[in-house]
Design an enzyme around this catalytic site. Sequence first.
Site, PDB file in Angstrom:
ATOM      1  NE  ARG A   1      -0.502  30.735  18.871  1.00  0.00           N
ATOM      2  CZ  ARG A   1       0.509  30.771  19.544  1.00  0.00           C
ATOM      3  NH1 ARG A   1       0.252  30.947  20.643  1.00  0.00           N
ATOM      4  NH2 ARG A   1       1.826  30.782  19.266  1.00  0.00           N
TER       5      ARG A   1
ATOM      6  CB  SER B   1       2.395  28.482  13.939  1.00  0.00           C
ATOM      7  OG  SER B   1       3.731  29.131  14.593  1.00  0.00           O
TER       8      SER B   1
ATOM      9  CD  GLU C   1      -1.430  29.605  15.655  1.00  0.00           C
ATOM     10  OE1 GLU C   1      -0.370  29.047  15.683  1.00  0.00           O
ATOM     11  OE2 GLU C   1      -1.688  30.746  15.815  1.00  0.00           O
TER      12      GLU C   1
HETATM   13  N1  EPU Z   1      11.841  23.042  15.472  1.00  0.00           N
HETATM   14  C1  EPU Z   1      12.606  22.368  14.506  1.00  0.00           C
HETATM   15  N2  EPU Z   1      12.120  22.362  13.328  1.00  0.00           N
HETATM   16  C2  EPU Z   1      11.606  23.517  12.767  1.00  0.00           C
HETATM   17  C3  EPU Z   1      10.969  24.301  13.832  1.00  0.00           C
HETATM   18  C4  EPU Z   1      10.901  24.054  15.066  1.00  0.00           C
HETATM   19  O1  EPU Z   1      13.188  21.373  15.084  1.00  0.00           O
HETATM   20  O2  EPU Z   1      11.415  23.692  11.518  1.00  0.00           O
HETATM   21  C5  EPU Z   1      12.208  23.005  16.951  1.00  0.00           C
HETATM   22  C6  EPU Z   1      12.854  24.060  17.488  1.00  0.00           C
HETATM   23  O3  EPU Z   1      14.295  23.741  17.390  1.00  0.00           O
HETATM   24  C7  EPU Z   1      12.740  24.143  18.999  1.00  0.00           C
HETATM   25  C8  EPU Z   1      11.115  23.889  18.849  1.00  0.00           C
HETATM   26  O4  EPU Z   1      10.907  22.923  17.616  1.00  0.00           O
HETATM   27  O5  EPU Z   1      13.401  22.922  19.790  1.00  0.00           O
HETATM   28  C9  EPU Z   1      10.096  24.770  18.926  1.00  0.00           C
HETATM   29  O6  EPU Z   1      10.655  25.796  17.751  1.00  0.00           O
HETATM   30  P1  EPU Z   1      10.167  27.524  18.038  1.00  0.00           P
HETATM   31  O7  EPU Z   1      10.666  28.071  19.153  1.00  0.00           O
HETATM   32  O8  EPU Z   1      10.874  28.036  16.830  1.00  0.00           O
HETATM   33  O9  EPU Z   1       8.601  27.601  18.198  1.00  0.00           O
HETATM   34  P2  EPU Z   1       7.443  26.732  17.685  1.00  0.00           P
HETATM   35  O10 EPU Z   1       6.888  26.026  18.788  1.00  0.00           O
HETATM   36  O11 EPU Z   1       7.711  26.108  16.447  1.00  0.00           O
HETATM   37  C10 EPU Z   1       5.919  28.450  18.793  1.00  0.00           C
HETATM   38  C11 EPU Z   1       4.697  29.363  18.217  1.00  0.00           C
HETATM   39  C12 EPU Z   1       5.064  30.597  17.386  1.00  0.00           C
HETATM   40  C13 EPU Z   1       5.877  31.358  18.381  1.00  0.00           C
HETATM   41  C14 EPU Z   1       7.260  30.354  18.825  1.00  0.00           C
HETATM   42  C15 EPU Z   1       8.144  31.095  19.815  1.00  0.00           C
HETATM   43  C16 EPU Z   1       2.729  27.803  17.844  1.00  0.00           C
HETATM   44  C17 EPU Z   1       1.899  27.228  16.887  1.00  0.00           C
HETATM   45  N3  EPU Z   1       3.928  28.577  17.393  1.00  0.00           N
HETATM   46  O12 EPU Z   1       6.452  28.130  17.378  1.00  0.00           O
HETATM   47  O13 EPU Z   1       3.907  31.450  17.125  1.00  0.00           O
HETATM   48  O14 EPU Z   1       6.512  32.491  17.534  1.00  0.00           O
HETATM   49  O15 EPU Z   1       6.776  29.148  19.498  1.00  0.00           O
HETATM   50  O16 EPU Z   1       7.451  31.364  21.079  1.00  0.00           O
HETATM   51  O17 EPU Z   1       2.564  27.765  19.043  1.00  0.00           O
HETATM   52  C18 EPU Z   1       2.411  31.715  15.346  1.00  0.00           C
HETATM   53  O18 EPU Z   1       1.503  31.107  16.121  1.00  0.00           O
HETATM   54  O19 EPU Z   1       2.014  32.029  14.312  1.00  0.00           O
HETATM   55  C19 EPU Z   1       3.673  31.619  15.798  1.00  0.00           C
HETATM   56  C20 EPU Z   1       4.568  32.057  15.059  1.00  0.00           C
END
Ligand code: EPU
Length: 337
Positions: A164, A237, A333
Amino acid sequence: MKDLKNYSLLANNTFGIDVRASRFVEYDSEEELRHFLTEDTGLHAPLLSIGGGSNLLFTADFPGVVLHSAIKGMEVVRETEEWVEIRVGAGEVWDDFVAFSVSNHWYGAENLSIIPGEVGASAVQNIGAYGTEVKDLIVEVETLCVADGTSRRFTNAECQYAYRKSIFKGELKGKYVVTYVTYRLSKLPVYRLDYGNIRDELQKEGCEVNLENLRRVIIRIREAKLPDPAVIGNAGSFFMNPIIPVSQFHELQKQYPEIPNYPMGEGGIKVPAGWMIERCGWKGRALGRAAVHDKQALVLINRGGATADEIVHLSQEVVKSVKEKFGVTICPEVNFI
Ligand code: EPU
């Protein structure tokens, strides 16, 4: 070209914050932008270049000129039997480019389906999802220099991409405006299915692995977790996932054996902030008109009519809780303006 005074930015930020810019200039071509940068008196006011406004939080009226690109076009500029390079105007909607790529059977952008925002911002923000970052596709970024309107091309390496991050958000912040981005996509099938539940979802549907199906599954997963900004104000995010030292991660893992993690080589271990925020009890909780989304704790939402102060206050409380419980500092972010 559009040139408007005392302009409401409500439709230009997905958080739905009602603030005004002293002036709003939307240009249709590189020439119009160059003319503005070199000839226009607006040059003496602070400038802010925005894309789809999907990663911004305006905390007050903007006392200067907000610039927006309406430079369009998607043109194949080079190709071999294995790959194709497409030069895309900064003002194209990002997902229109993804849809165009998928319909042409070009591989690489599909995991980034329906990320809100525009092509110019994709190159500034290094958008990413489901195991892909746009830096994996970018060949070069064309810009104009704000100070004198001259053209400058940045190779992928010169953009200094990281999670990012890019030089346009760092050292050169506010100094260059992106006009075109050239992406290289593969003509040969390459799929990234290893992130989270993508493979399982495809298998559950019993459908063949192809570009259309992958795009459909990604869209479904995103729509289930992330609120549609047209309905509920949000900026995706709100926080980045912190990358912590391996030693600190091992300590956390002793206490929370189930903690999800993504090793980042020598850089440390990326831990999902959403997971920690949920464990702090914030998922679905509101403070005034701002809330933590009930399906994805990394997303803060505007429940309707929230001020930026309410969102900032909620974000500070969330940061405090995560620091207290896990000893980890999470950082936004979203760009505060
Ligand atoms: N998780 C939880 N609770 C929550 C959210 C997530 O326990 O409320 C756990 C999930 O179960 C999983 C892990 O955290 O084990 C990762 O969750 P998820 O795959 O939903 O992705 P994220 O890390 O929360 C990142 C990006 C997103 C992107 C997703 C999928 C960042 C800041 N965010 O989110 O990007 O869509 O991965 O690749 O890196 C964005 O940048 O605006 C965005 C939406």
